[in-house]
Write an enzyme that holds these catalytic residues in place. Structure first.
Site, PDB file in Angstrom:
ATOM      1  N   THR A 103      -9.751   0.089  -9.376  1.00 22.77           N
ATOM      2  CA  THR A 103      -8.763  -0.830  -8.860  1.00 22.77           C
ATOM      3  C   THR A 103      -8.811  -2.048  -9.744  1.00 22.77           C
ATOM      4  O   THR A 103      -9.706  -2.169 -10.555  1.00 22.77           O
ATOM      5  CB  THR A 103      -9.202  -1.146  -7.422  1.00 22.77           C
ATOM      6  OG1 THR A 103      -9.200   0.079  -6.733  1.00 22.77           O
ATOM      7  CG2 THR A 103      -8.358  -2.171  -6.736  1.00 22.77           C
ATOM      8  N   THR A 106      -3.980  -0.863  -7.310  1.00 22.83           N
ATOM      9  CA  THR A 106      -4.786   0.257  -7.778  1.00 22.83           C
ATOM     10  C   THR A 106      -4.006   1.559  -7.839  1.00 22.83           C
ATOM     11  O   THR A 106      -2.964   1.703  -7.201  1.00 22.83           O
ATOM     12  CB  THR A 106      -5.989   0.457  -6.821  1.00 22.83           C
ATOM     13  OG1 THR A 106      -6.891   1.409  -7.371  1.00 22.83           O
ATOM     14  CG2 THR A 106      -5.571   0.932  -5.446  1.00 22.83           C
ATOM     15  N   GLY A 119     -13.759   0.249  -4.548  1.00 20.39           N
ATOM     16  CA  GLY A 119     -13.734   1.084  -3.347  1.00 20.39           C
ATOM     17  C   GLY A 119     -14.505   0.409  -2.225  1.00 20.39           C
ATOM     18  O   GLY A 119     -14.298  -0.768  -1.928  1.00 20.39           O
ATOM     19  N   ARG A 133       0.844  -1.183   0.000  1.00 18.88           N
ATOM     20  CA  ARG A 133       0.000   0.000   0.000  1.00 18.88           C
ATOM     21  C   ARG A 133       0.893   1.253   0.000  1.00 18.88           C
ATOM     22  O   ARG A 133       1.946   1.262   0.640  1.00 18.88           O
ATOM     23  CB  ARG A 133      -0.855  -0.040   1.270  1.00 18.88           C
ATOM     24  CG  ARG A 133      -1.816   1.108   1.471  1.00 18.88           C
ATOM     25  CD  ARG A 133      -2.973   1.011   0.565  1.00 18.88           C
ATOM     26  NE  ARG A 133      -4.083   1.870   1.001  1.00 18.88           N
ATOM     27  CZ  ARG A 133      -5.060   2.252   0.194  1.00 18.88           C
ATOM     28  NH1 ARG A 133      -5.084   1.874  -1.076  1.00 18.88           N
ATOM     29  NH2 ARG A 133      -6.044   2.988   0.651  1.00 18.88           N
TER      30      ARG A 133
HETATM   31  O1  DON Z   1      -7.944   1.111  -1.352  1.00 25.27           O
HETATM   32  C1  DON Z   1      -9.124   1.332  -1.586  1.00 25.27           C
HETATM   33  O2  DON Z   1     -10.035   0.905  -0.915  1.00 25.27           O
HETATM   34  C2  DON Z   1      -9.475   2.166  -2.802  1.00 25.27           C
HETATM   35  N1  DON Z   1      -8.371   3.019  -3.133  1.00 25.27           N
HETATM   36  C3  DON Z   1      -9.835   1.263  -3.916  1.00 25.27           C
HETATM   37  C4  DON Z   1     -10.254   2.012  -5.133  1.00 25.27           C
HETATM   38  C5  DON Z   1     -11.118   1.239  -6.027  1.00 25.27           C
HETATM   39  O3  DON Z   1     -11.391   0.099  -5.803  1.00 25.27           O
HETATM   40  C6  DON Z   1     -11.669   1.964  -7.185  1.00 25.27           C
HETATM   41  N2  DON Z   1     -12.309   1.043  -8.063  1.00 25.27           N
HETATM   42  N3  DON Z   1     -13.324   1.058  -8.576  1.00 25.27           N
END
Ligand code: DON
Length: 582
Positions: free
Chosen positions: A393, A411, A486, A116
């Site tokens: 992502t 992501t 997300g 991360r």
């Molecule tokens: O880490 C996370 O939870 C977000 N940055 C993930 C972003 C994400 O999944 C966007 N996709 N649609």
């Protein structure tokens, strides 16, 4: 078509044909035929030896070719990760971060690599507040200050060095070839760039990368080359981690940060480290669930919700019946309320992991669920019955012939991240800093309300929902999955697991089932199309505010290993996904 590219494609095609034939000649384990589920309208792709399921064809095929050459699941996962940085720019990346969950067959254990992003050292709690105390969303989402220190390159190299078998040069070679020789623009790529064109063209370097010199788009079938990205990948191939986090690439990132008012420095880059962590674990009846620990909230809440649901008559209620969806929504509300208070980077804050993932806490929470009525979110506070105490992502999944499995989600945060590219690197900057609570108590880009535990601090990792997950049956890896989306990642993964564990669906059917999502705040039960109007009416009578979205929820890439076969399914909710098995 250049000679090299032709060779690469021929290799991929020939590899498939030759090894495919060999695989067909080999009997399955115990001579069992594959399980074909004739009840269902959805069938997985079946293979016997190795499989990669991913969001894009070329990179998924790269992973399969690595497996066919004798690489293990980690080699294939790393090669696919680097290749997606070339072929799937909306989420594949060098400039982002993520989590890789690995099952090591020889040692019969699982481990997790946390790569991360981290907040630059100069980032403080009030970074995104303007002079009136309001969150400056444009600065948080689409500026140089949106970017966390990238973790992907460190994570991929860490995974390869610890658990892979091939050289970094060998796993990078396909990505370099795809960047240098170019690739034919697919419908999905054309569509993805077009959807974000308006913002991409605002950054001159992103415009130069994704559009032709005259500003027009690459049409479907046209050749798209990325020489700068090939250069960056070559720096990594030549010098490993230092080729990215130090030297000329780091200098270019820092120069762009200085030019654009960003915070990241060469010292931040040099200090970045991927961290190996213990996954979080839980059980659901006879299944063991292994998932992603903080700084992701995903695994914790998947296990928490499964613990709550384990004591409810799900099967009797029936898949996607009103009562079933009520149970799901009730568990989601309780879990997301806790997420808002307790979850953050556990290297910086204490997360009550044992309590949140424990059966006793789940039992107390379950007792608050009313039989036939929604509890309004306003009546649910974080820590209900806790003992005093103590937007893009991507996911891909790999399985090899030796029984290893990798479930990886990474992501840039939004599709194309901050939409800002670093000149001369071919690389987009993430906007992962937006996953911090810029002003605790206000909703973030995913509508998630978070608290002090996820406040910005230099070096801290923003709270994530990414949830690469593995389910074991009889102690052996049975199902690996994950999703983008997300906040909806967590509930997407959980419903996929329930579809398989409770309703005995094959993995393609489990991936295809219509999904719902509740995240405590706002107090709305989101649904995909495909839930029965009768269920919806009943849920409304129970007090739910139902919203049927015009967008689907999540997009899984899954593999199930059963009966000596691998069953793969790419969620058809978005175009371009691919199952490559042999
Ligand atoms: O880490 C996370 O939870 C977000 N940055 C993930 C972003 C994400 O999944 C966007 N996709 N649609």
């Amino acid at each position: 078509m250049t000679r090299l590219r032709h060779l690469a494609l021929t290799l991929i095609t020939c590899g498939f044909t030759l090894l495919g034939a060999a695989a067909l000649a080999q009997p399955a384990a115990d001579d069992q035929p594959p399980i074909i589920d004739y009840r269902n309208r959805f069938l997985p792709v079946v293979a016997q030896r190795g499989m990669v399921v991913g969001p894009e064809v070329l990179a998924t095929e790269v992973g399969k070719t690595i497996l066919q050459r004798g690489g293990n699941a980690v080699d294939a996962a790393v090669a696919t990760g680097f290749a997606l940085a070339v072929t799937y720019p909306r989420a594949g990346n060098l400039g982002g971060g993520g989590f890789m969950l690995i099952h090591l067959a020889d040692e019969q254990r699982q481990t997790l690599i946390d790569y991360r992003e981290t907040a630059p050292a100069a980032a403080g709690g009030d970074l995104y507040l303007d002079e009136t105390g309001e969150v400056d969303r444009m600065r948080m989402y689409f500026s140089h200050q949106s970017a966390g220190v990238p973790g992907t390159v460190a994570g991929m190299i860490y995974a390869l060095e610890q658990y892979g078998s091939m050289s970094l040069k060998d796993v990078l070679a396909p990505a370099i070839a795809l960047a240098e020789d170019g690739l034919e623009v697919s419908f999905a790529l054309n569509f993805e760039i077009a959807s974000r064109a308006e913002r991409l063209v605002q950054n001159p370097e992103a415009k130069r990368l994704f559009f032709k010199p005259d500003g027009s788009s690459y049409a479907i079938g046209e050749l798209w080359q990325q020489p700068d990205l090939a250069w960056t990948l070559r720096q990594i191939a030549a010098r490993g981690k230092a080729g990215f986090y130090q030297g000329e690439v780091a200098r270019r990132i820092e120069a762009e940060m200085k030019a654009g008012g960003g915070l990241m420095t060469r010292a931040d880059l040099a200090a970045y480290k991927a961290v190996e962590r213990q996954p979080v674990r839980g059980t659901f009846h006879d299944y063991e669930v292994v998932s992603t620990p903080p700084p992701s909230s995903g695994g914790v809440h998947i296990i928490q919700m499964l613990n709550i649901l384990e004591g409810l008559p799900l099967k009797e209620a029936g898949h996607n019946s009103a009562v079933y969806l009520h149970y799901l929504a009730a568990s989601m509300k309780l879990a997301y309320a806790d997420r808002s208070r307790y979850l953050g980077d556990s290297d910086f804050v204490t997360v009550p992991l044992a309590e949140l993932t424990g059966k006793a806490y789940a039992r107390r929470q379950r007792q608050t669920i009313r039989a036939d009525h929604a509890t309004p979110s306003a009546e649910i506070a974080p820590g209900v019955n806790m003992a005093p105490e103590s937007r893009d992502t991507t996911h891909y999944t790999v399985a090899d012939a030796a029984g290893n499995m990798v479930s990886n989600t990474y992501t840039l945060n939004f599709s194309f991240g901050s939409h800002i590219a670093v000149p001369g690197t071919g690389m987009l900057l993430n906007n992962e800093m937006a996953d911090f609570a810029a002003a605790p108590g206000t909703a973030n880009a995913y509508g998630l309300v978070e608290g002090e535990a996820n406040r910005i601090e230099g070096g801290k990792r923003p709270l994530s929902s990414m949830s690469p997950t593995l389910v074991l049956r009889d102690g052996k890896p049975w199902l690996a999955t994950g999703s983008p989306g997300g906040s909806v990642i967590i509930t997407t993964v959980m419903q996929t697991l329930l579809n398989a564990m409770v309703f005995d669906m094959n993995i393609a059917a489990a991936a295809a089932g219509a999904r719902v999502h509740h995240q405590w705040l706002p107090d709305v039960l989101r649904m995909e199309q495909g839930i029965s109007p009768d269920s919806i009416r009943l849920l409304e009578t129970m007090g739910y505010q139902v919203e049927i979205g015009n967008r689907t929820l999540g997009r899984t890439q899954s593999i199930m290993r059963e009966n000596g076969y691998l069953y793969g399914a790419t969620d058809t909710r978005r175009p371009g996904g691919h199952v490559a098995g042999y």
